[in-house]
Design an enzyme around this catalytic site. Structure first.
Site, short mmCIF file in Angstrom:
data_model
loop_
_atom_site.label_atom_id
_atom_site.label_comp_id
_atom_site.label_asym_id
_atom_site.label_seq_id
_atom_site.Cartn_x
_atom_site.Cartn_y
_atom_site.Cartn_z
N GLY A 46 0.81 -1.21 0.00
CA GLY A 46 0.00 0.00 0.00
C GLY A 46 0.84 1.26 0.00
O GLY A 46 0.57 2.21 -0.74
N CYS A 47 1.86 1.27 0.82
CA CYS A 47 2.73 2.45 0.93
C CYS A 47 3.53 2.66 -0.35
O CYS A 47 3.79 3.79 -0.76
CB CYS A 47 3.64 2.33 2.14
SG CYS A 47 2.71 2.28 3.69
#
Length: 155
Positions: A46-47
């Site tokens: 996600g990051c």
């Protein structure tokens, strides 16, 4: 957990090391719009998506007068690896003691997979040239957040 920030609040000042260990201060950007985004961990799916989205749109933000700073509790060496591995151009800052995360209300209790845990609350702030919070977005999604931010800022 600290209180959440709202538009009109003074943005908490900070100086943090970047991926190369060089100090970067919010004050370095006084007089410019600054997007400060907080993310849980470098080198996670996600990051990575969020950081790549910011990098892909960095020229668009810059042309509209916005600087972009990404902050996580990672050490500078991990941020350097993240930057190199993903060809990131966004400035990544290390806050391993979570002082700045806490000051922005981006660290505390959150719900993850139905459980209450303590951790980084994915958040984004737009700091106006006068050092005041123009926008505060908490619990943002990694995917699609940058596109939504571009729309919200009318960039």
């Amino acid at each position: 957990m600290s209180d959440r920030l709202a538009p009109g609040d003074t943005a908490p000042a900070f100086t943090l090391p970047d991926a190369d260990g060089n100090p970067v201060s919010l004050a370095d950007h006084l007089g410019r719009n600054v997007i400060v985004y907080f993310y849980p961990a470098a080198l996670t799916p996600g990051c990575t998506k969020e950081a790549c989205d910011f990098t892909d749109n960095l020229a668009v933000f810059a042309a509209a007068g916005y600087d972009v700073l990404g902050v996580s509790p990672d050490q500078p060496a991990k941020l350097a690896k993240f930057r190199e591995q993903e060809s990131l151009e966004v400035t990544l800052l290390a806050d391993p003691d979570r002082t700045v995360l806490t000051a922005y209300g981006a660290y505390g209790e959150k719900t993850m997979y139905g459980k209450t845990v303590t951790g980084v609350i994915r958040s984004t702030f737009v700091v106006a040239p006068d050092g005041k919070i123009a926008h505060a977005f908490y619990n943002v999604k990694a995917t699609g957040h940058v596109a939504k931010l571009l729309r919200d800022l009318k960039v």
